[in-house]
Design a protein around this motif. Structure first.
Motif, mmCIF file in Angstrom:
data_model
loop_
_atom_site.group_PDB
_atom_site.id
_atom_site.type_symbol
_atom_site.label_atom_id
_atom_site.label_comp_id
_atom_site.label_asym_id
_atom_site.label_seq_id
_atom_site.Cartn_x
_atom_site.Cartn_y
_atom_site.Cartn_z
ATOM 1 N N SER A 9 4.340 -30.192 14.371
ATOM 2 C CA SER A 9 4.400 -31.353 13.716
ATOM 3 C C SER A 9 5.670 -31.886 13.865
ATOM 4 O O SER A 9 5.667 -33.257 13.181
ATOM 5 N N GLN A 34 -1.020 -37.227 11.745
ATOM 6 C CA GLN A 34 -1.287 -35.893 11.950
ATOM 7 C C GLN A 34 -0.664 -34.234 12.022
ATOM 8 O O GLN A 34 -1.310 -33.629 12.048
ATOM 9 N N LEU A 37 -2.014 -32.724 9.015
ATOM 10 C CA LEU A 37 -2.773 -31.814 10.003
ATOM 11 C C LEU A 37 -2.589 -30.790 11.105
ATOM 12 O O LEU A 37 -3.046 -29.516 11.019
ATOM 13 N N CYS A 38 -1.188 -31.091 10.975
ATOM 14 C CA CYS A 38 -0.779 -29.742 12.795
ATOM 15 C C CYS A 38 -0.241 -28.163 11.369
ATOM 16 O O CYS A 38 -0.846 -27.594 11.541
ATOM 17 N N CYS A 56 -10.695 -29.261 10.937
ATOM 18 C CA CYS A 56 -8.237 -30.185 10.136
ATOM 19 C C CYS A 56 -8.741 -30.204 12.225
ATOM 20 O O CYS A 56 -8.319 -31.727 11.918
ATOM 21 N N LEU A 60 -7.781 -34.192 13.640
ATOM 22 C CA LEU A 60 -6.601 -34.485 14.411
ATOM 23 C C LEU A 60 -7.062 -35.064 15.952
ATOM 24 O O LEU A 60 -6.495 -36.383 16.377
ATOM 25 N N GLU A 64 -6.045 -38.433 17.076
ATOM 26 C CA GLU A 64 -5.592 -39.350 18.388
ATOM 27 C C GLU A 64 -6.187 -40.881 19.478
ATOM 28 O O GLU A 64 -5.539 -40.595 19.601
#
Length: 73
Positions: A9, A34, A37-38, A56, A60, A64
């Motif tokens: 993150s 992203q 989401l981490c 989740c 992600l 990506e």
């Protein structure tokens, strides 16, 4: 995993700042999402909410996959 997700993150936020300074706003927004989401994945992992964690991580993964095209702009 408890170390990797927070670190990811932070690095994603660093990358978002970097690409933002390069004028790639869409790529920066993708990287920021992203990073968020981490953080969410870390929470779901700790809470053992496996389905939310899976959702989740799938989101992600999708982000990506979108990133290379956004960086190419």
């Amino acid at each position: 995993m408890s170390f990797a997700l927070p670190l990811a993150s932070r690095r994603l936020l660093d990358a978002a700042l970097f690409v933002s300074e390069a004028g790639l706003a869409a790529a920066a927004a993708c990287l920021q999402e992203q990073a968020l989401l981490c953080g969410q994945a870390q929470l779901y992992l700790v809470q053992q909410k496996r389905q939310l964690l899976q959702d989740c991580l799938q989101r992600l993964t999708a982000l990506e996959a979108e990133l290379p095209a956004l960086l190419a702009d």
